[in-house]
Design an enzyme around this catalytic site. Structure first.
Site, PDB file in Angstrom:
ATOM      1  N   ASP A  73     -30.182 -12.559 -18.072  1.00 45.17           N
ATOM      2  CA  ASP A  73     -31.584 -12.172 -18.264  1.00 45.17           C
ATOM      3  C   ASP A  73     -32.131 -12.746 -19.565  1.00 45.17           C
ATOM      4  O   ASP A  73     -31.382 -12.978 -20.515  1.00 45.17           O
ATOM      5  CB  ASP A  73     -31.684 -10.637 -18.286  1.00 45.17           C
ATOM      6  N   SER A 119     -32.427 -12.291  -7.666  1.00 46.80           N
ATOM      7  CA  SER A 119     -32.384 -10.977  -7.007  1.00 46.80           C
ATOM      8  C   SER A 119     -33.388 -10.925  -5.866  1.00 46.80           C
ATOM      9  O   SER A 119     -34.315 -11.741  -5.802  1.00 46.80           O
ATOM     10  CB  SER A 119     -32.704  -9.878  -8.028  1.00 46.80           C
ATOM     11  N   LEU A 157     -10.621 -20.490 -10.251  1.00 47.98           N
ATOM     12  CA  LEU A 157     -11.660 -19.486 -10.528  1.00 47.98           C
ATOM     13  C   LEU A 157     -12.595 -19.460  -9.333  1.00 47.98           C
ATOM     14  O   LEU A 157     -12.925 -20.512  -8.769  1.00 47.98           O
ATOM     15  CB  LEU A 157     -12.459 -19.895 -11.784  1.00 47.98           C
ATOM     16  N   SER A 162     -30.424  -3.005 -12.658  1.00 45.76           N
ATOM     17  CA  SER A 162     -31.365  -3.787 -11.851  1.00 45.76           C
ATOM     18  C   SER A 162     -30.837  -4.138 -10.455  1.00 45.76           C
ATOM     19  O   SER A 162     -30.905  -5.295 -10.030  1.00 45.76           O
ATOM     20  CB  SER A 162     -31.764  -5.069 -12.583  1.00 45.76           C
ATOM     21  N   ARG A 203     -24.773  -7.745 -19.453  1.00 51.26           N
ATOM     22  CA  ARG A 203     -26.203  -8.008 -19.286  1.00 51.26           C
ATOM     23  C   ARG A 203     -26.750  -8.544 -20.595  1.00 51.26           C
ATOM     24  O   ARG A 203     -26.526  -7.975 -21.663  1.00 51.26           O
ATOM     25  CB  ARG A 203     -26.980  -6.759 -18.888  1.00 51.26           C
ATOM     26  N   ARG A 214     -41.923 -13.058  -7.777  1.00 52.34           N
ATOM     27  CA  ARG A 214     -42.460 -13.838  -8.920  1.00 52.34           C
ATOM     28  C   ARG A 214     -43.460 -14.868  -8.417  1.00 52.34           C
ATOM     29  O   ARG A 214     -43.477 -15.216  -7.234  1.00 52.34           O
ATOM     30  CB  ARG A 214     -41.312 -14.546  -9.635  1.00 52.34           C
ATOM     31  N   HIS A 228     -35.070 -21.413 -17.815  1.00 58.27           N
ATOM     32  CA  HIS A 228     -34.114 -21.431 -16.697  1.00 58.27           C
ATOM     33  C   HIS A 228     -33.219 -22.671 -16.794  1.00 58.27           C
ATOM     34  O   HIS A 228     -32.023 -22.606 -16.518  1.00 58.27           O
ATOM     35  CB  HIS A 228     -34.851 -21.434 -15.358  1.00 58.27           C
TER      36      HIS A 228
END
Ligand code: FPP
Length: 275
Positions: free
Chosen positions: A37, A82, A148, A213, A205, A88, A54
């Site tokens: 975030d 999300s 991973l 959230s 977060r 948005r 971003h």
């Protein structure tokens, strides 16, 4: 194993030493999940547009993925988009999709060479065709990798996940294949989109918000939470190491007591006295 090159840099000896120290000082979380975030606020603080935040956020994704692989974290889940993010402005949503496609094009081969498997959770069918195609190709390319597992939560929400699990279980009941009295925690876990992944040990977060959230709502029951003021584009490996150090200092009791032998003995004597 070749050196990891996701960030296109050679790992410094100083960084190797820090990772070694972390591995010795306690347990490395098997599964880290991150609510990334603060990209927009980071960009604003630099007098730039949100999309720039971003873009720089993708550099953080690369650095954190690489350092998790080096440390021996087995699962890294990133909340990349999300269900609520569809609300948005359309230009920002389109920008994020383009960024996802271009990042996958650039990184898929790199992930593969570094033995990292890419998977996704969420409503992928809501994504544009080019995004789905790029994701599908990267998922197939990396499907046998096992160093991973990088899981991107895309058009994901915890409530959506639980709702889908409930629908599947209800269908088994409706079709007479399941007695409702047999529904338990494990069955719900097994019907979530994360059925193949252990619950997160550590949820991070960024950006100074103290909220979940609608992220992995069922899965976080016993996760340790770590919130930091850093915006996501500034969250690089040093910040990850701080989060892991904090994790290592926690006493994870899973609802039980972390009693020492002495405490156990004292408790037994007290109970005996009360008899
Ligand atoms: C939150 O910042 C971040 C997002 C909604 C998107 C995260 C996406 C990326 C880091 C890039 C794409 C990811 C991959 C995996 C290639 P925000 O926009 O909510 O920031 P704000 O709270 O400051 O407005």
């Amino acid at each position: 194993m070749k050196n990891l090159t996701l960030t296109n840099t050679v790992q410094t000896q100083e960084d190797k030493d820090k990772q070694c120290e972390l591995q010795k000082s306690g347990e490395i979380p098997e599964h880290i999940a991150i609510i990334m975030d603060g990209n927009g606020r980071w960009a604003r603080s630099k007098g730039s547009i949100r999309l720039h935040g971003h873009k720089v956020g993708v550099d953080s994704v690369r650095d954190i993925t690489e350092s998790c692989a080096q440390l021996g974290v087995k699962y890294l889940t990133l909340y990349a988009f999300s269900t609520e993010n569809w609300g948005r402005p359309s230009a920002e949503v389109r920008g994020l999709m383009r960024l996802l496609v271009s990042s996958l094009r650039k990184e898929a081969e790199n992930l593969h060479e570094n033995n990292i498997r890419l998977v996704t959770i969420g409503q992928l069918d809501r994504f544009p065709e080019d995004c789905r195609k790029e994701l599908q190709e990267a998922i197939e390319l990396t499907q046998n990798n096992d160093r991973l597992q990088l899981c991107l939560a895309l058009s994901y929400s915890g409530r959506w996940d639980i709702t889908e699990a409930v629908k599947k279980i209800a269908t088994h009941v409706k079709e007479g294949r399941l007695d409702p009295s047999l529904i338990n925690d494990q069955m719900i876990t097994d019907h979530l989109s994360t059925a193949e992944i252990p619950d997160p040990d550590l949820i991070i977060r960024t950006s100074g918000e103290y909220r979940i959230s609608n992220f992995l709502l069922w899965q976080l029951a016993y996760s340790e939470l770590y919130m930091t003021e850093q915006f996501w584009p500034d969250f690089r490996r040093e910040e990850l190491y701080k989060a892991i150090r904090s994790f290592q200092s926690r006493d994870r009791r899973f609802g039980k007591l972390s009693t020492t032998k002495d405490e156990n003995g004292l408790a037994t004597r007290l109970v005996d006295k009360l008899k």
